[in-house]
Each structure stands twice: as structure tokens, then as C-alpha cells.
Design a protein around this motif. Structure first.
Motif, PDB file in Angstrom:
ATOM      1  N   TYR A   1       0.846  -1.187   0.000  1.00  0.00           N
ATOM      2  CA  TYR A   1       0.000   0.000   0.000  1.00  0.00           C
ATOM      3  C   TYR A   1       0.886   1.244   0.000  1.00  0.00           C
ATOM      4  O   TYR A   1       2.009   1.228   0.510  1.00  0.00           O
TER       5      TYR A   1
ATOM      6  N   GLN B   1       0.766   5.189   1.341  1.00  0.00           N
ATOM      7  CA  GLN B   1       0.044   6.182   2.153  1.00  0.00           C
ATOM      8  C   GLN B   1       0.679   7.542   1.890  1.00  0.00           C
ATOM      9  O   GLN B   1       1.848   7.759   2.236  1.00  0.00           O
TER      10      GLN B   1
ATOM     11  N   PHE C   1      -4.703   6.168   1.622  1.00  0.00           N
ATOM     12  CA  PHE C   1      -4.120   4.868   1.345  1.00  0.00           C
ATOM     13  C   PHE C   1      -4.491   4.441  -0.070  1.00  0.00           C
ATOM     14  O   PHE C   1      -5.627   4.602  -0.505  1.00  0.00           O
TER      15      PHE C   1
ATOM     16  N   CYS D   1     -17.757   6.750  11.029  1.00  0.00           N
ATOM     17  CA  CYS D   1     -17.352   6.151   9.762  1.00  0.00           C
ATOM     18  C   CYS D   1     -18.609   5.734   9.007  1.00  0.00           C
ATOM     19  O   CYS D   1     -19.580   5.251   9.621  1.00  0.00           O
TER      20      CYS D   1
ATOM     21  N   TRP E   1     -10.588  -1.118  12.547  1.00  0.00           N
ATOM     22  CA  TRP E   1     -10.092   0.221  12.859  1.00  0.00           C
ATOM     23  C   TRP E   1      -8.601   0.079  13.147  1.00  0.00           C
ATOM     24  O   TRP E   1      -8.187  -0.784  13.928  1.00  0.00           O
ATOM     25  N   TYR E   2      -7.836   0.946  12.531  1.00  0.00           N
ATOM     26  CA  TYR E   2      -6.402   0.990  12.771  1.00  0.00           C
ATOM     27  C   TYR E   2      -6.067   2.302  13.453  1.00  0.00           C
ATOM     28  O   TYR E   2      -6.680   3.334  13.209  1.00  0.00           O
TER      29      TYR E   2
ATOM     30  N   PHE F   1      -7.986   5.171  11.670  1.00  0.00           N
ATOM     31  CA  PHE F   1      -8.512   4.900  10.340  1.00  0.00           C
ATOM     32  C   PHE F   1      -9.566   3.804  10.415  1.00  0.00           C
ATOM     33  O   PHE F   1      -9.335   2.737  10.994  1.00  0.00           O
ATOM     34  N   CYS F   2     -10.689   4.076   9.819  1.00  0.00           N
ATOM     35  CA  CYS F   2     -11.719   3.084   9.588  1.00  0.00           C
ATOM     36  C   CYS F   2     -11.436   2.453   8.232  1.00  0.00           C
ATOM     37  O   CYS F   2     -11.061   3.163   7.284  1.00  0.00           O
ATOM     38  N   ALA F   3     -11.577   1.158   8.131  1.00  0.00           N
ATOM     39  CA  ALA F   3     -11.320   0.488   6.858  1.00  0.00           C
ATOM     40  C   ALA F   3     -12.375  -0.579   6.632  1.00  0.00           C
ATOM     41  O   ALA F   3     -13.151  -0.923   7.530  1.00  0.00           O
TER      42      ALA F   3
ATOM     43  N   LEU G   1      -7.904  -3.808   1.499  1.00  0.00           N
ATOM     44  CA  LEU G   1      -8.675  -2.903   2.341  1.00  0.00           C
ATOM     45  C   LEU G   1      -8.888  -1.556   1.675  1.00  0.00           C
ATOM     46  O   LEU G   1      -8.030  -1.065   0.941  1.00  0.00           O
ATOM     47  N   THR G   2     -10.031  -0.969   1.967  1.00  0.00           N
ATOM     48  CA  THR G   2     -10.320   0.413   1.587  1.00  0.00           C
ATOM     49  C   THR G   2     -10.327   1.226   2.867  1.00  0.00           C
ATOM     50  O   THR G   2     -11.049   0.876   3.811  1.00  0.00           O
ATOM     51  N   PHE G   3      -9.532   2.283   2.898  1.00  0.00           N
ATOM     52  CA  PHE G   3      -9.386   3.067   4.112  1.00  0.00           C
ATOM     53  C   PHE G   3     -10.149   4.384   4.012  1.00  0.00           C
ATOM     54  O   PHE G   3     -10.278   4.975   2.935  1.00  0.00           O
TER      55      PHE G   3
END
Lengths: 114, 113
Positions: A35, A37, A43, B23, B35-36, B89-91, B101-103
Motif C-alpha cells: 500500500y 500512504q 491509502f 465512519c 479500525w487501525y 482509520f476506519c477500513a 482494504l479500503t481506508f
């Protein structure tokens, strides 16, 4: 603590130069993701592998970006001709199942293109 | 096209207060929502995650509330501590075996004492 090892931690290149970064996935994890960022915290998925085979990749990766995950060697992501817009944190992640529950990120390589 | 959206962009709370991060998502096929959190000069680390079969997931001071009908979720940080100061970050992923993943754009949380 993540067991995904990325090197180098920081990378500085001039425009037009090649930039190469490496990733050792967590032991036993067959699926590897890259990925990007950017400085706005956006991202972007670049590519993923299962063992040595590419699963998915975006168009950007197909042009100036190349990546591979050879057997018994670190995975790598290389930018053939760096541009200022490539300055970002490049994150490698690995997954045991390919699914998100077992996905762990490495510490990243921060690329600065001057 | 931004498929995962977060709000607010930044949030400041006093130590001990509850921080609420929001989110929302567009794609109803998304079936896993991690969640990150990310500290300065570090990489994202998984904090907590939920699947739509549940509407709540709790882990210590961190709780996800999930509303499948409205395609919204929120992360509540109770008794916020200065060490919680980070970008969250919500993903989401699209299900199956895909770890792609989509963040969201992230929420920067600052906890002041």
C-alpha cells in the motif's frame, strides 16, 4: 509488534532515479500486500501476491512500478523512475489466510523524492 | 470515489472524556470493518474490528457500534488517555479471502490532560 520487516526505513531519491524497497513477510504468511500512504493520509492499494503470483494490481503498478515476491527472498517494490508525487510511506503487509483478520503491516519505507 | 468516509477530520478531548469517531461506507458487500490507529512516524496497527453480524464490539476502552441499515459505524474511546492520541482509520474489505482494504481519510485524535 509486527513481524513484517521492511527495509530501508527511509529512502531519498532524485527525480528519475530508481527506488527499491524490500519486505520480508511474517513467517508462514503466503499473501503479501503493498500500500501507499501519501502525505494526506490517503491509502492506495498497489499490488498483492500469493506466494510468487500476483493476485491484483492497480494500473499505476503496471507502469513505473514493479514488484515481485520470489521464493526464499524478500519481496520488493521498485519504482523505475521516481517522481515527486511518489513521495509517500510504502507499507507492506502480510496475511496468513489472505483475509484481513490476519493482516499485519510492517513499519513502512518512507520515500522522499527530491 | 471515496467508499469509506470518516468524521470528524480531527478531534480534541480532555483526558477521561469519551471520544467518538464516525465512519460510513457505501458498498453493502463490505463485511469486515477494522479500525487501525497510527502514531506519528509509525505504521498502522490493528486496534479493533467488527463484522456486520454484530452491532457492537468491545475491547477494553474501545467499542465499535455498527448500524448496518444506515451503513454507519462509530468508534468510542472511553476514559481517553493521552496515549490514545493518534490518527484513527476506519477500513473495510470486500469479503471473502481478500485482505484488500479500503481506508477512510482518518480522524486525528488529541487527548489533552
Amino acid at each position: 509488534n509486527s513481524k513484517v520487516i521492511q527495509t530501508p526505513r527511509y529512502l531519498v531519491k532524485g527525480q528519475g532515479q530508481k527506488a527499491k524497497m524490500r519486505c520480508i513477510p511474517e513467517k508462514g504468511h503466503p499473501v503479501v500486500f503493498w500500500y501507499q500512504q501519501n502525505k494526506n493520509n490517503e491509502f492506495k492499494f498497489l499490488i498483492n501476491f500469493q506466494n510468487q503470483e500476483v493476485l491484483q494490481q492497480i494500473d499505476m503498478t503496471e507502469k513505473r512500478f514493479s514488484a515481485e515476491c520470489p521464493s526464499n527472498s524478500p519481496c520488493s517494490l521498485e519504482i523505475q523512475s521516481s517522481e515527486a508525487g511518489d513521495s509517500a510511506l510504502y507499507l507492506c503487509a502480510s496475511s496468513l489466510t489472505g483475509g484481513p483478520e490476519t493482516l499485519y503491516f510492517g513499519s513502512g519505507t518512507r520515500l522522499t523524492v527530491l | 470515489q471515496q467508499q469509506v468516509r470518516q468524521s470528524p477530520q480531527s478531534l480534541t478531548v480532555w483526558e477521561g472524556e469519551t471520544a467518538i469517531l464516525n465512519c460510513s461506507y457505501e458498498d453493502s458487500t463490505f463485511d469486515y470493518f477494522p479500525w487501525y490507529w497510527q502514531f506519528p512516524r509509525e505504521s498502522p496497527a490493528l486496534l479493533i474490528a467488527i463484522r456486520p453480524v454484530s452491532n457492537k464490539k468491545e475491547d477494553g476502552r474501545f467499542t465499535i457500534f455498527f448500524n448496518k441499515r444506515e451503513k454507519k459505524l462509530s468508534l468510542h474511546i472511553t476514559d481517553s488517555q493521552p496515549g490514545d492520541s493518534a490518527t484513527y482509520f476506519c477500513a473495510s474489505n470486500t469479503g471473502g479471502l481478500s485482505g484488500k482494504l479500503t481506508f477512510g481519510e482518518g480522524t486525528q485524535v488529541t487527548v489533552i490532560s
